[in-house]
Design a protein around this motif. Structure first.
Motif, mmCIF file in Angstrom:
data_model
loop_
_atom_site.group_PDB
_atom_site.id
_atom_site.type_symbol
_atom_site.label_atom_id
_atom_site.label_comp_id
_atom_site.label_asym_id
_atom_site.label_seq_id
_atom_site.Cartn_x
_atom_site.Cartn_y
_atom_site.Cartn_z
ATOM 1 N N ASN A 74 -26.087 -29.151 -39.775
ATOM 2 C CA ASN A 74 -26.638 -30.090 -38.829
ATOM 3 C C ASN A 74 -26.753 -31.608 -39.644
ATOM 4 O O ASN A 74 -26.597 -32.548 -38.799
ATOM 5 N N ARG B 89 -25.133 -34.960 -38.167
ATOM 6 C CA ARG B 89 -26.109 -36.124 -37.767
ATOM 7 C C ARG B 89 -25.642 -37.274 -38.524
ATOM 8 O O ARG B 89 -25.687 -38.677 -38.144
ATOM 9 N N GLU B 90 -25.709 -37.172 -39.849
ATOM 10 C CA GLU B 90 -25.780 -38.092 -40.776
ATOM 11 C C GLU B 90 -24.367 -38.791 -41.182
ATOM 12 O O GLU B 90 -24.378 -39.796 -41.873
ATOM 13 N N ASP C 134 -21.753 -38.093 -37.097
ATOM 14 C CA ASP C 134 -22.102 -39.342 -35.812
ATOM 15 C C ASP C 134 -22.203 -40.712 -36.139
ATOM 16 O O ASP C 134 -22.234 -41.386 -35.331
ATOM 17 N N ASP D 226 -26.204 -26.621 -34.470
ATOM 18 C CA ASP D 226 -25.889 -27.765 -33.836
ATOM 19 C C ASP D 226 -25.168 -27.205 -32.689
ATOM 20 O O ASP D 226 -23.997 -26.569 -32.924
#
Length: 668
Positions: A351, A355-356, A359, A391
């Protein structure tokens, strides 16, 4: 639950063409494609394939039907290119037209003022391109509604004696696929009078280089990716277990030379409309809750992104039964190692990378995830934790109900989607031959025993191939057929098409290759039990020969055995003459050499039976002894050292040829 894709309903309509006589009936479609619907999508109505004189197209289109007589290809053809057409698509269409007899193919952009001077124009581009929509709208064969991504249609219209063939894709991928299908509809000076409306059943269709043993070479990967694109596979996953920078030394950047190769592979894949997906396997040594390791993981992904790679998977497979914490930080964060804590750590890391990293970068798709418990259907604490914590965008790879599944059923795919609670992808360990029960084997049977409804519950499938790259193309070709249109898939038909493809449709070469493929048909399961039978065609013929002998038709039995022996004896030379891929010939050399010896053993067996039928006992004994010696020599042929894991004696129709030769000497 899995997020299924909604597809607008569509239905093609007919069109009568002016043209020439129909094609002959060699290699034609003669089967139907049935309707399919899903609970949360509109019903999709598919017309049956009609006109069994149509050329066979691989993969089988969702809808292909004759809508008029064939069209003669004139010497002058205008090729009008609209938005969304790349150089590869143009090259395919030009080559097909020239093979069909066009000597003057003039390429120009499609515009409102386009008025081709020649008697025929081929128009290619996306359905939304300027002026393409107008042309499609004027065609009675235009399909109303919306096709899914990668979809396309081929239609033809005639106005004032001028013929236009329209190749329209939903997107750039669909344009290429339309061009590929057009090449199969064009031959012998004619274009088949057919309408095609087509799209893939599954969004992801590919090959995962995920075996143990010697990884493919750079040149083999380039060749594989081009092959994948040519059969409408859209994904190649880089996951060789014996690449140290993928697994054991995952923190380290690749050396410059290898970085250049990866960058070339990524560019090559994009050129062929294939997604290059890099699978990184940090599970053996990572400390999940360590900032330095997380930074190392991000840095490795960034170095690969800089090479042009845009698709990634994180793999935690083959660290059974559970990972071991590699640092005190993991114990402090997650407690003792358990199914739940291992899953929580893997989900947290994935996850965070989603996200880091994903994304925050342009042009990337969501991560894919290879779990530690990648097979079976038990709803374990590990899977329950991942279902809750991972996720929702992350796709999960699953190998089926076993490591090497003997079959995949609809109920199993439905269960897998429920258990994982994410989009599930099938990592199918066929035709991989890197395990003990596959030692000495090439797995050359067609892709089989997978539900035609797989795409209703899973989002895609990737085949894990053999150490032998070129030999893997047989299964890859048939797997591509399956993944595109599972409901219309016929394993034996696709197998024959794969052989024809490998020999450039040489009839003798195709027959010889199928003879050889039959001797490599047996596929073992993870426990060793075969799930595809050994040499089914050869066994049927040898069984028939035995029946003839036992019922007193000994001359007929010997004559039939002579014919079978000739087919086996001639196959290696024909394969070397006609197979267009030199890698296939090089990789299969030990098996071809062994087949030559087995054919000689079978020839002596025929001699022995003939002598026995004549009452010549001494001559029969000498012939059977020579056959046994050759059989032992054939069984002792070894695989190529360093090229196959595990290394061993090659197997050729084992349990069939050896059994027959032994039984002929003892009991016939």
């Amino acid at each position: 639950m899995i997020r299924r894709r909604t597809v607008a309903a569509w239905l093609g309509s007919g069109l009568l063409l002016a043209g020439c006589a129909p094609l002959d009936a060699v290699g034609r479609h003669d089967h139907a494609v049935g309707p399919r619907s899903t609970p949360d999508a509109p019903s999709i109505t598919r017309a049956s394939v009609t006109g069994n004189d149509l050329p066979r197209v691989s993969p089988t289109p969702q809808q292909i039907r004759r809508t008029g007589p064939d069209l003669s290809v004139p010497h002058r053809v205008d090729l009008l290119t609209a938005q969304g057409t790349d150089a590869r698509s143009v090259a395919l269409v030009k080559a097909a037209l020239r093979r069909a007899g066009a000597t003057d193919v003039r390429v120009s952009p499609l515009s409102g003022a386009s008025r081709p001077a020649g008697p025929m124009a081929v128009v290619i581009g996306t359905v939304s391109a300027p002026h393409m929509a107008d042309k499609l709208g004027r065609s009675n064969a235009f399909t109303s509604g919306t096709l899914p991504p990668e979809g396309y249609q081929i239609t033809t219209s005639s106005l004032d004696g001028h013929i236009e063939v329209l190749l329209a894709g939903v997107d750039g991928d669909g344009v290429l696929y339309a061009a590929q299908t057009f090449t199969q509809l064009t031959a012998d000076g004619r274009i088949a009078g057919a309408t095609v409306v087509d799209h893939p059943a599954m969004p992801l269709r590919g090959v995962v280089e995920g075996f143990y043993g010697k990884p493919w070479t750079h040149e083999e990967r380039l060749d594989q990716i081009a092959f994948h694109g040519s059969v409408k596979l859209n994904t190649y996953l880089y996951a060789p277990k014996d690449d140290p920078y993928e697994r054991d030394r995952w923190r380290e950047r690749y050396p410059r030379k290898l970085e250049r190769e990866l960058a070339e592979l990524a560019r090559h894949a994009a050129d062929h409309h294939v997604r290059f997906t890099y699978v990184l396997s940090p599970g053996k040594s990572i400390t999940y809750n360590d900032a330095g390791d997380r930074q190392a993981l991000t840095g490795k992904l960034q170095s690969l992104y800089n090479l042009g790679i845009r698709d990634f998977a994180l793999a935690f497979d083959d660290i059974h039964p559970l990972p071991v914490w590699n640092g005190a930080a993991d114990f402090a964060r997650y407690g003792p190692v358990s199914e739940q804590s291992a899953a929580a750590a893997q989900a947290d890391l994935t996850n965070r990378m989603q996200r880091e990293f994903v994304d925050q970068h342009r042009g990337m798709r969501p991560l894919q995830f290879v779990p530690t418990q990648y097979s079976d259907l038990a709803d374990t604490p590990y899977k329950k934790t991942l279902r809750r914590a991972l996720d929702d965008r992350v796709q999960v790879w699953w190998t089926g109900a076993d490591v090497v599944p003997t079959s995949i059923t609809t109920a199993q795919t439905r269960r897998a989607a429920d258990v994982w609670g994410h989009d599930v992808l099938l990592w199918d360990n066929y035709p991989t031959n890197d395990y003990d029960h596959a030692a000495g084997r090439l797995l050359l049977a067609p892709y089989a025993k997978r539900t035609p409804r797989l795409g209703e519950h899973l989002s895609g499938v990737a085949l894990n191939p053999m150490n032998q790259a070129s030999a893997s193309k047989i299964a890859e070709f048939t797997g591509a057929d399956y993944a595109w249109n599972p409901r219309a898939y016929r394993p034996t038909d696709s197998w024959h098409s794969a052989a024809a493809h490998m020999t450039a449709h040489d009839p003798q070469g195709t027959h010889a290759l199928l003879t050889f493929l039959d001797t490599q048909h047996m596929a073992p399961s993870w426990t060793g039990t075969p799930w595809q039978p050994a040499a089914p065609a050869l066994k049927a013929r040898l069984d028939a020969i035995e029946r003839s002998w036992h019922t007193g038709r000994k001359h007929q039995a010997v004559t039939a055995l002579r014919a079978q022996t000739r087919a086996l004896a001639e196959a290696p030379a024909e394969i070397r003459r006609t197979v267009t891929d030199p890698g296939f010939v090089a990789e299969t050399k030990p098996w071809l050499d062994a087949l030559t010896l087995w054919a000689k053993a079978l020839e002596h067996t025929g001699d022995g039976l003939e002598h026995r039928a004549k009452g010549e006992k001494g001559k029969a004994t000498r012939s059977f002894t020579a056959a046994a010696e050759l059989a032992r020599e054939a069984a002792a042929v070894r695989t190529i050292p360093g090229a196959t894991r595990p290394h061993g004696n090659v197997k050729v129709a084992d349990g069939v040829l050896d059994t027959f030769i032994h039984r002929a000497a003892k009991t016939l």
